[in-house]
Design a protein around this motif. Sequence first.
Motif, mmCIF file in Angstrom:
data_model
loop_
_atom_site.group_PDB
_atom_site.id
_atom_site.type_symbol
_atom_site.label_atom_id
_atom_site.label_comp_id
_atom_site.label_asym_id
_atom_site.label_seq_id
_atom_site.Cartn_x
_atom_site.Cartn_y
_atom_site.Cartn_z
ATOM 1 N N ARG A 196 38.778 50.704 28.590
ATOM 2 C CA ARG A 196 37.728 49.740 28.254
ATOM 3 C C ARG A 196 38.102 48.339 28.696
ATOM 4 N NH1 ARG A 196 37.549 52.574 22.907
ATOM 5 N NH2 ARG A 196 35.698 53.880 22.964
ATOM 6 N N TRP A 197 39.340 47.964 28.387
ATOM 7 C CA TRP A 197 39.771 46.608 28.726
ATOM 8 C C TRP A 197 39.794 46.401 30.232
ATOM 9 C CZ3 TRP A 197 39.727 42.361 26.096
ATOM 10 C CH2 TRP A 197 39.746 42.417 24.693
ATOM 11 N N LEU A 198 40.309 47.379 30.939
ATOM 12 C CA LEU A 198 40.362 47.233 32.401
ATOM 13 C C LEU A 198 38.968 47.037 32.966
ATOM 14 C CD1 LEU A 198 42.956 49.804 33.758
ATOM 15 C CD2 LEU A 198 42.908 47.352 34.149
ATOM 16 N N SER A 199 38.042 47.860 32.464
ATOM 17 C CA SER A 199 36.682 47.769 32.969
ATOM 18 C C SER A 199 36.065 46.429 32.610
ATOM 19 C CB SER A 199 35.867 48.924 32.384
ATOM 20 O OG SER A 199 34.539 48.821 32.737
ATOM 21 N N ALA A 200 36.289 45.983 31.374
ATOM 22 C CA ALA A 200 35.729 44.702 30.950
ATOM 23 C C ALA A 200 36.319 43.556 31.760
ATOM 24 C CB ALA A 200 35.995 44.493 29.458
ATOM 25 N N ILE A 201 37.634 43.606 31.951
ATOM 26 C CA ILE A 201 38.274 42.525 32.717
ATOM 27 C C ILE A 201 37.748 42.511 34.150
ATOM 28 C CG2 ILE A 201 40.477 41.774 33.687
ATOM 29 C CD1 ILE A 201 41.764 42.841 31.060
ATOM 30 N N THR A 202 37.597 43.700 34.726
ATOM 31 C CA THR A 202 37.115 43.768 36.099
ATOM 32 C C THR A 202 35.718 43.173 36.228
ATOM 33 O OG1 THR A 202 38.333 45.817 36.321
ATOM 34 C CG2 THR A 202 36.746 45.317 38.024
ATOM 35 N N THR A 203 34.812 43.598 35.327
ATOM 36 C CA THR A 203 33.444 43.099 35.468
ATOM 37 C C THR A 203 33.378 41.617 35.135
ATOM 38 O OG1 THR A 203 33.074 44.027 33.276
ATOM 39 C CG2 THR A 203 32.200 45.252 35.127
ATOM 40 N N PHE A 204 34.186 41.170 34.159
ATOM 41 C CA PHE A 204 34.179 39.752 33.826
ATOM 42 C C PHE A 204 34.759 38.947 34.992
ATOM 43 C CE2 PHE A 204 35.839 35.966 31.522
ATOM 44 C CZ PHE A 204 34.611 35.469 31.146
ATOM 45 N N GLY A 205 35.822 39.473 35.575
ATOM 46 C CA GLY A 205 36.415 38.807 36.737
ATOM 47 C C GLY A 205 35.413 38.697 37.871
#
Lengths: 484, 542
Positions: free
Chosen positions: B37-46
């Motif tokens: 979840r965090w990886l995906s969130a960080i990626t989309t936020f980035g």
Amino acid sequence: MTPIHIAYPNLFVILPELILMCWVFFMMMADLFISKEKKEVNALLAIIGIILSAAAVFVVMPLGHISSFNDSMVSDSFALFFKLLFCITAVLTILISKKYIAIEGMNWGEYYTLLLFAVSGMMVLVSATDLVTIYLGMEFMALTVYVLTGYLRQDTRSNEAALKYFLLGAFSSAIILYGMVLLYGVTGSTNIYKVASFLAANDNFSNPVMIASVILLVAGFAFKVAAVPFHMWAPDAYEGAPTSITAFMAVGPKAASFAVILRIFLIALPSMKPHWIPIFWGISAISMLLGNIVAVAQTNIKRMLAYSSIGHAGFIFMGVIAGTKIGIASVMLYMLVYSFMAIGAFAVIILLRKTGVKGDEIKDFSGFARKYPSLGLCMLIFLISLIGLPPTGGFIGKMYLLAAAVEAEYYYLAGIGVLMSLLSLFYYMQVAKTMYIDEEIPGQQLVSSNALTLVVYFCAAATLLIGMFPNRFITSALASVLTM
Amino acid sequence: MNNVLGFPILSLIIFLPLIGAIPIMLFVPKQKEELIRWLSAITTFGTFLVSLILIPNFNNNTHEMQFVERHSWIPSIGVQYFLGIDGISFLLILLTTLVTFIAVMSSWHAIGERLKEFHVSILILEVGMLGAFMALDFIFFYVFWEIMLVPMYFIIGIWGGPRKLYAAIKFFLYTLFGSVFMLVAILALFFVYHHYTGVYTFEILKYMELNFPYNIQWWVFLAFFLGFAVKVPMFPFHTWLPDAHVEAPTAGSVILAGILLKMGTYGFVRFALTITPDAAQTFVPFIVTLSLIAIVYAGLICLAQKDMKKLIAYSSVSHMGFITLGTFTFNPQGLEGAILQMINHGLSSAALFLIVGLIYERRHTRMISDFGGLAKVMPVYAVLFAVATFSSIGLPGLNGFIGEFLVLLGAFKVSYIWALIAASGIVIGAAYALWLYQRTMFGKLENPENMNLTDLTFRERWTLIPLVIMMFWIGLYPKPFLDTMHASVNNIVQRVNPGYTPALESFKVENSSIPAADHLPAGHVNMNEPAVPADTAHHAGH
């Protein structure tokens, strides 16, 4: 009476198939000395033979366009492209066969020798420029494939498949032969270049004998590529044959047949185009329609792929009908892509085969991708590529075939083609759905081998590679098109 | 055309989600759910943050493509890796990166199984969407256009509702049906372009400079129409949409309504209007009729819905009707309204689907009759729902008003009957949306299961608040948004509707050696005449 002058033949023209055949005879002898427990050595020997033959292709390549045997064999870039393709196909087939024939209990050396004989027949076929050598190569290829189809001699389905394939195949060979005879009768030559120049010089456009000859040749070759209405053998033969041979049949002999169709119709019979184009048009259209529509109803994945391969054959005919440079190149490119995606898909089917489980029903794929995510992903790539969606090679291949059809202004055919690709989405995605969405079969375990998974990954990588960086492949297909 | 930044910003934006997807796919074990979840969130936020870099560097004063990247991809058939954005795609890209991030955040708890596949699907979907908005080579565009289909199929098919399989394959078949004909049309353009210019290229900008013969335009427009109308979806191709929305998980609906539908209208503006302007003129009555039917008919259907999600799905069909109507007015007001409305609908429908998703997570039902009086137990939810509803119906002060007003203005300029019918659609829209709000939020809190509902958590609030902020911002001060599109829109109007005079008055003709009167016939080519490069039409406006 003039004495027949026989020049010393240039053996470089047939170097790849010559090496391969010599190697097969060596393998037949060697097989006698290999103990029953170590029959895998045969697979290794076969691969070595293929590699030698492929090396020969690279040796011959710089020699350019050479012909020999009274111009009955030619070695041009077109033929070499296909020979290399056959080498790749053969290696992949051997790799997927090893585990499979062991499970089937058919681990004999003859399997590999027959396979290699078929490959050499295909090589002769793509090099042949004389009606007689064409027929020779075709029969050489076909006979060995008949035997391989019936290789599971304890299995009635396999026997039935071989018998059907053989009877109908022999029949179609006779039809082709009849067409060739008529062609010879009119033109007085069996060499396709002489046939072409005779037809260019003498108007035989409305000659009923010529028309009959064209029709017979079209019918015979349509049988060889399993195009409608000469497709009846394909589903049974595909289903009954050992899966590894099904993979081979779907790719190798089909590619060879398309190569010879291009050679005969575009080199020998371009003047008869108005006659054979409408027939091929009809064959192409109904092959796409029937193949894809019937595939929807299949529950056995081998049968489904058989019907879909009929549809693919119809699609490939677009390139033949266009007959342009792009058309020829698109047929070559598509056969290349199709080899990877079809063999890859069949390799995944073989993965499911184990003692007591056939594994060739679509429902056998239930939950496959959940349990084996990376193999499932590979299968998904093959399926997407077979539909013709980016970013896979299937998209590039289909787009290029469509481009050929559109360039030659066959819009309706292109329209049927894209609509039927759309329909193919339905049954291919059915497999994807079964893999990804359905529940796992409890206790399912794969009996895998390194060679088999290697083939799956390699084919998936190749499919993606052609899809993402197609330029290299398109250029080499364009560089090897038939010189008319 | 150039790239002011000097580094490939657009490629970076497109492929950042892919860079995030690869480690999730290959290296993270599926048990580590939080990490995924965090990886995906960080990626989309980035990706969202990187896309913000575009804002200060975007030049409002030109219709030329910006941040251009051009490499050859398949030189043997003239396909290029060609990216660039202008005023039409600029806001859509920002919308995409924002909405995708919100979609990922919204599925934090909603998606509990097979997280790995889910997040990889969302990220690949984002790659496809961003690429389709940026690609300037037709085949390159088509590749991205189709890449979107498979992940969306799985998002609906794996994490969807009871009839997910039916909805997923229907979505796939419908959208692919339209686009395969587009592929044939693209190839036809390719060869026709070569016939007239001797150049093999799939470059969209080059196609825009050539006036194709009318009969070619006619067929190509028809194929484009099939491709884009299914995606929009226009009446009568809209039937896949309610099914897809009802079955899709919240994140899927948010992305579908928020961005995927805009692909269709973006396609009309970008390709159909500029490459086939004469045919587009011919098809105006046809498309406007379908748009008006969609506005009124879908609105009426909404009144009869029992399922909240289905209601919002049909309301999308109605609102997308405004966008196609605005597009085919061929004047700057209508087109700007349409483009702004794409953004507005992206914000409001994403918000509404999130709102339905939030209540569904709590109650596992979406039936309107199960609710009532929720405002008492969930006040924050009720406020946010109200803003989204008002935005959707076009209340002044919120974004929907600006977009719909501009569309109506544009429509009124062409025909007051169009405007009249479309305006009646707004009334119907207000009726069903307010009625929905009334039935769910107000009234007595009777259902015992609703008594103990908890209000939104911090995360849930913040999935909605960014959207609400944007709604107010566009509603109160739309100028910065409209400013980004003036130049591009005027350029398209010049191309598709050369007879449109007010636009000519407000823009100086750059090349004074070409009299303005010469522009007018450039778009009208007899089918028997050879094609003429229409460079002249492009010098107006800068």
